[in-house]
Scaffold this active site. Structure first.
Site, PDB file in Angstrom:
ATOM      1  N   CYS A  74      12.661   4.884  25.712  1.00  0.00           N
ATOM      2  CA  CYS A  74      13.717   4.139  25.783  1.00  0.00           C
ATOM      3  C   CYS A  74      14.698   5.128  26.605  1.00  0.00           C
ATOM      4  O   CYS A  74      14.588   6.037  26.411  1.00  0.00           O
ATOM      5  CB  CYS A  74      14.021   3.906  24.274  1.00  0.00           C
ATOM      6  SG  CYS A  74      12.859   2.996  23.551  1.00  0.00           S
ATOM      7  N   ARG A 124      11.255   6.038  33.825  1.00  0.00           N
ATOM      8  CA  ARG A 124      10.596   6.508  32.426  1.00  0.00           C
ATOM      9  C   ARG A 124       9.771   5.440  31.931  1.00  0.00           C
ATOM     10  O   ARG A 124       8.931   5.665  31.066  1.00  0.00           O
ATOM     11  CB  ARG A 124      11.761   6.863  31.512  1.00  0.00           C
ATOM     12  CG  ARG A 124      12.737   8.092  31.876  1.00  0.00           C
ATOM     13  CD  ARG A 124      14.043   7.709  31.103  1.00  0.00           C
ATOM     14  NE  ARG A 124      14.082   7.752  29.665  1.00  0.00           N
ATOM     15  CZ  ARG A 124      14.281   8.642  28.816  1.00  0.00           C
ATOM     16  NH1 ARG A 124      14.729   9.853  29.465  1.00  0.00           N
ATOM     17  NH2 ARG A 124      13.998   8.602  27.735  1.00  0.00           N
ATOM     18  N   TRP A 165      11.072   0.622  25.252  1.00  0.00           N
ATOM     19  CA  TRP A 165       9.856   0.969  25.540  1.00  0.00           C
ATOM     20  C   TRP A 165       9.138   0.826  24.034  1.00  0.00           C
ATOM     21  O   TRP A 165       9.586   1.404  23.220  1.00  0.00           O
ATOM     22  CB  TRP A 165       9.200   2.311  26.235  1.00  0.00           C
ATOM     23  CG  TRP A 165       8.064   2.277  26.506  1.00  0.00           C
ATOM     24  CD1 TRP A 165       7.605   1.653  27.877  1.00  0.00           C
ATOM     25  CD2 TRP A 165       6.669   2.757  25.830  1.00  0.00           C
ATOM     26  NE1 TRP A 165       6.331   1.835  27.896  1.00  0.00           N
ATOM     27  CE2 TRP A 165       5.625   2.329  26.627  1.00  0.00           C
ATOM     28  CE3 TRP A 165       6.599   3.257  24.740  1.00  0.00           C
ATOM     29  CZ2 TRP A 165       4.355   2.749  26.298  1.00  0.00           C
ATOM     30  CZ3 TRP A 165       5.318   3.705  24.242  1.00  0.00           C
ATOM     31  CH2 TRP A 165       4.168   3.324  25.094  1.00  0.00           C
ATOM     32  N   ASN A 185      16.975   4.981  20.139  1.00  0.00           N
ATOM     33  CA  ASN A 185      15.768   5.464  20.930  1.00  0.00           C
ATOM     34  C   ASN A 185      15.111   6.445  19.462  1.00  0.00           C
ATOM     35  O   ASN A 185      15.878   6.846  18.777  1.00  0.00           O
ATOM     36  CB  ASN A 185      16.042   6.531  21.722  1.00  0.00           C
ATOM     37  CG  ASN A 185      16.449   6.071  23.118  1.00  0.00           C
ATOM     38  OD1 ASN A 185      16.471   4.982  23.281  1.00  0.00           O
ATOM     39  ND2 ASN A 185      16.790   6.881  23.906  1.00  0.00           N
ATOM     40  N   GLY A 186      13.847   6.359  19.338  1.00  0.00           N
ATOM     41  CA  GLY A 186      13.189   6.880  18.288  1.00  0.00           C
ATOM     42  C   GLY A 186      12.560   5.786  17.379  1.00  0.00           C
ATOM     43  O   GLY A 186      12.651   4.633  17.786  1.00  0.00           O
ATOM     44  N   GLU A 203     -15.012  13.404  30.566  1.00  0.00           N
ATOM     45  CA  GLU A 203     -13.416  13.072  30.895  1.00  0.00           C
ATOM     46  C   GLU A 203     -13.219  14.139  32.019  1.00  0.00           C
ATOM     47  O   GLU A 203     -12.458  13.799  33.064  1.00  0.00           O
ATOM     48  CB  GLU A 203     -12.745  13.324  29.794  1.00  0.00           C
ATOM     49  CG  GLU A 203     -11.436  13.034  29.809  1.00  0.00           C
ATOM     50  CD  GLU A 203     -10.974  11.825  30.369  1.00  0.00           C
ATOM     51  OE1 GLU A 203     -11.492  11.058  30.673  1.00  0.00           O
ATOM     52  OE2 GLU A 203      -9.705  11.927  30.875  1.00  0.00           O
ATOM     53  N   LYS A 229     -11.778  13.263  35.643  1.00  0.00           N
ATOM     54  CA  LYS A 229     -10.475  13.527  36.093  1.00  0.00           C
ATOM     55  C   LYS A 229     -10.397  14.015  37.579  1.00  0.00           C
ATOM     56  O   LYS A 229      -9.679  13.972  38.179  1.00  0.00           O
ATOM     57  CB  LYS A 229      -9.809  14.450  35.115  1.00  0.00           C
ATOM     58  CG  LYS A 229      -9.234  14.084  33.778  1.00  0.00           C
ATOM     59  CD  LYS A 229      -7.899  13.330  33.920  1.00  0.00           C
ATOM     60  CE  LYS A 229      -8.248  11.819  34.071  1.00  0.00           C
ATOM     61  NZ  LYS A 229      -8.564  11.125  32.998  1.00  0.00           N
ATOM     62  N   GLU A 244     -11.472  11.561  40.173  1.00  0.00           N
ATOM     63  CA  GLU A 244     -10.477  10.253  40.641  1.00  0.00           C
ATOM     64  C   GLU A 244      -9.092  10.883  41.354  1.00  0.00           C
ATOM     65  O   GLU A 244      -8.693  10.326  42.189  1.00  0.00           O
ATOM     66  CB  GLU A 244      -9.984   9.527  39.442  1.00  0.00           C
ATOM     67  CG  GLU A 244      -9.287  10.199  38.279  1.00  0.00           C
ATOM     68  CD  GLU A 244      -8.928   9.319  37.086  1.00  0.00           C
ATOM     69  OE1 GLU A 244      -9.106   8.008  37.177  1.00  0.00           O
ATOM     70  OE2 GLU A 244      -8.683   9.658  36.073  1.00  0.00           O
ATOM     71  N   HIS A 253     -33.588  17.807  32.408  1.00  0.00           N
ATOM     72  CA  HIS A 253     -34.094  16.646  32.487  1.00  0.00           C
ATOM     73  C   HIS A 253     -33.680  16.184  34.031  1.00  0.00           C
ATOM     74  O   HIS A 253     -33.933  14.942  34.249  1.00  0.00           O
ATOM     75  CB  HIS A 253     -33.868  15.706  31.383  1.00  0.00           C
ATOM     76  CG  HIS A 253     -34.265  16.085  30.249  1.00  0.00           C
ATOM     77  ND1 HIS A 253     -35.811  16.232  29.832  1.00  0.00           N
ATOM     78  CD2 HIS A 253     -33.531  16.600  28.992  1.00  0.00           C
ATOM     79  CE1 HIS A 253     -35.704  16.449  28.549  1.00  0.00           C
ATOM     80  NE2 HIS A 253     -34.499  17.198  28.175  1.00  0.00           N
ATOM     81  N   LYS A 261      -3.019   1.624  38.092  1.00  0.00           N
ATOM     82  CA  LYS A 261      -2.973   2.057  36.693  1.00  0.00           C
ATOM     83  C   LYS A 261      -3.583   1.350  35.475  1.00  0.00           C
ATOM     84  O   LYS A 261      -4.186   1.700  34.461  1.00  0.00           O
ATOM     85  CB  LYS A 261      -1.637   2.317  36.325  1.00  0.00           C
ATOM     86  CG  LYS A 261      -1.132   3.036  34.908  1.00  0.00           C
ATOM     87  CD  LYS A 261      -1.806   4.530  34.930  1.00  0.00           C
ATOM     88  CE  LYS A 261      -1.595   4.980  33.561  1.00  0.00           C
ATOM     89  NZ  LYS A 261      -2.492   6.021  33.239  1.00  0.00           N
TER      90      LYS A 261
END
Ligand code: M6R
Length: 608
Positions: free
Chosen positions: A2, A27, A74, A100-101, A481, A485, A488, A504, A603
């Site tokens: 926010c 943001r 947000w 905000n918060g 992961e 990373k 990509e 194996h 995204k």
């Protein structure tokens, strides 16, 4: 995240506020709004979506007035629609708030105010605060704001105007950034100096527990007891382009470095110290319903699928409920056996991934119960499921998911803790986990502070064409992961495997050119992973190992050692993944790829 902008001066406020809000667009946000005061009347305008939608809605007819405030939201409480967008007003429309918060006790306050006859339009905590200020107003806006803040718990940056006091902004901060931007014959309050930089570089940063009363010609800062404070005026000496990424070169790096805060945000208000449990406000299933589930299916894609694998291990270990993980794209097209004793949990950062959404719809159609673990409030998945847990990790802009992954693991830990306490986890075991979770943000900060070590490894291996990532137990998904990373964003071929599976097949690939990254924290499978490292060394592989602080056992064996602090086994992925994120990032930067928007990737994957 926010954004707050408030203006008081002699110029028309609306165009200034809109322009300032645009500076905060980077943001990320899901709705915007503004309020402008003129002749004792405050006009509030808001719209879901981008600021463009608000501008189109306003057209050429901007509300007139020289005092006002604006907000980009947000969503945290309630869907990102027009009603929930800020500003919010009290019942009379004379008090207007942007915030905000999160006010954690808003539900209790809302109930108390409802009993007094207050009616609420939105689902937000902010509207409750606005009503409380209105309820307490008796001639002093400052007094009413301070009185209301005393009753609210949680984190806030707030700015409030009232038609009772034209030209005055009252602002306050606790845990959410806020500053006064000092101009000539005009002053601003904002959450981010980026918004007002073009008007003045002179700012006064508010600290937690401080209140600012701002008029066009002066500002006064006090604490919550009205004691006046002398604050230094600072000069902003950075440029807009820098602060859009908070001074970081890329959003991905910013998001990696934000993890101590994003993890804290996921944990906020959810740990029960005494009971050794977790409180998940959005999980609307009763304890009886939770206990009735005979089986859990976690479904997701990409990085979220890796988090799901960690969740599977945790739920089975802590709560002993049979759990399995499904690629959403496979689950939706096969004929899974489901009924109302199966809980299907969709995990998604964006909440918009087409396959995950479809898998949840399929699950519902087949009679299963559904819930979500989602970052974006009000997203399609959040709306599709019966209930869920929000990550609250803030907008993730870099295509490579980083902070959402760690928040997903934290959310899954909280869920496992909640389920575990209903099944077989003792209070003592629960408390031990709660305490370990509390330590995680600080430990994450510690690991991120060791980036230099990773930098030299990135330099050494930036031209490699292949990488292998190996882990066992809770850190097998971390190996997957780490490999994802790297591939990509750097376009280097990388594979993740359970370390013992190497024998194996993949072991055939190992030679002196092959970097092999091992997750080797001191956990239940440490001695096993140490043997796997021996196997790689025996074939000439070059080993990069993540080990627990103080572990020198592998020193003669591994080529590069990265250390992480000690924690409980289920939480080791939260620390092990950090150097892997940084390694991928630093290699990509050295190879000159487009880190934030790697080729061919989006995204949010809203096509199947
Ligand atoms: O928004 P979601 O979590 O549902 O996204 C799932 C995947 O598309 C996502 O994790 C993707 O794999 C990322 N690029 C990983 O960094």
């Amino acid at each position: 995240m926010c954004g707050i902008v408030a203006y008081t001066g002699t110029r028309q406020a609306a165009p200034l506020i809109l322009a300032a809000l645009k500076k905060l667009e980077y943001r990320g946000y899901d709705s915007g709004g503004l309020a402008v005061m003129s002749d004792g009347v405050i006009t509030v305008e808001k719209q879901a979506g981008k600021l463009r939608a608000l501008e189109e809605h306003l057209g050429d007819e901007l509300p007139q007035g020289v005092t006002g405030l604006g907000h980009t939201r947000w969503a945290t409480h309630g869907a990102p629609n027009r009603t929930n967008a800020h500003p919010h007003t009290d019942g009379t429309g004379t008090i207007v708030v942007v915030h905000n918060g999160i006010f954690e006790n808003f539900a209790v306050v809302r109930e108390l105010l409802s009993e007094k006859g207050h009616e609420f339009l939105s689902e937000t905590d902010t509207e409750v605060f606005a009503h409380l200020v209105g309820e307490l107003y008796s001639g002093s806006l400052e007094g009413a704001v301070v009185g209301a803040l005393r009753q609210m718990e949680g984190a806030y940056g707030v700015a409030v105007i009232s038609s009772h006091e034209p030209g005055t902004i009252v602002a306050a901060r606790r845990g959410s950034p806020l500053l006064v931007c000092v101009g000539e014959g005009e002053n601003w309050v904002t959450s981010d100096a980026a918004a007002t930089l073009e008007h003045s570089r002179s700012v006064v940063y508010l600290d937690d527990g401080e209140v600012a009363v701002v008029t066009p010609d002066e500002y006064r800062i006090t604490d919550l007891d009205s004691t006046r404070l002398e604050k230094t005026i600072a000069t902003v000496d950075w440029d807009l382009s820098e602060i859009e990424r908070g001074g970081y070169e890329h959003f991905m790096l910013k998001e990696i470095m934000e993890q101590p805060e994003s993890i804290s945000d996921t944990l906020r208000g959810r740990l029960l110290e005494e009971e050794g449990g977790a409180r998940l406000g959005g999980l609307h299933f009763s304890d009886e319903e939770l206990l009735s589930f005979e089986r859990i299916v976690l479904t997701a894609c990409g990085t979220s699928w890796h988090a799901a694998l960690i969740g599977e291990y945790m739920i089975e270990e802590l709560a002993q409920i049979p759990t399995e993980v499904e690629y959403a794209s496979e689950f939706r097209y096969r004929s899974p056996v489901l009924n109302d004793k199966t809980l299907v949990i969709g995990i998604s950062q964006s909440g918009e991934t087409a396959d995950t959404l479809a898998a949840l719809k399929e699950a519902r159609a087949r009679g299963a119960r559904t819930m979500g673990i989602v970052n974006v409030v009000g997203s399609s998945i959040a709306r599709e499921v019966e209930c869920g847990v929000y990550l609250h990790s803030g907008p993730e802009i870099g295509v490579a998911s980083t902070k959402a992954f760690t928040s997903q693991i934290v959310a899954l830990t909280l869920l496992s803790l909640k389920l575990g306490r209903l099944t077989n986890l003792s209070v003592l075991q629960g408390r031990e986990l709660v305490q370990a979770l509390r330590r995680i943000p600080g430990q994450v900060r510690e690991v991120l502070g060791r980036a230099d070590r990773v930098e030299s490894i990135a330099e050494e291996f930036k031209d490699s064409t292949n990488f292998l990532y190996l882990g066992r137990g809770y850190n097998f998904p971390v190996a997957l992961e780490g490999a994802l990373k790297l591939k990509e964003i750097s376009y280097i071929h990388a594979e993740g495997y359970p370390a013992a599976e190497m024998k194996h097949g993949p072991i055939a690939l190992i030679d002196e050119k092959m970097p092999v990254v091992f997750m080797a924290p001191r956990d239940a499978v440490y001695s096993k992973i140490a043997s796997n490292i021996q196997e790689v060394k025996a074939r000439g592989g070059r080993v990069i190992a993540l080990v627990t602080d103080g572990n020198d056992d592998l020193d003669g064996l591994v080529d590069y050692k990265i250390t992480i602090p000690e924690t409980l086994d289920p939480l080791t992925p939260l620390l092990c993944v950090l150097p892997l994120q940084m390694l991928a990032y630093q290699i990509a930067v050295k190879r000159g790829t487009d880190v934030d928007q790697p080729r061919n990737l989006a995204k949010s994957v809203t096509v199947e």
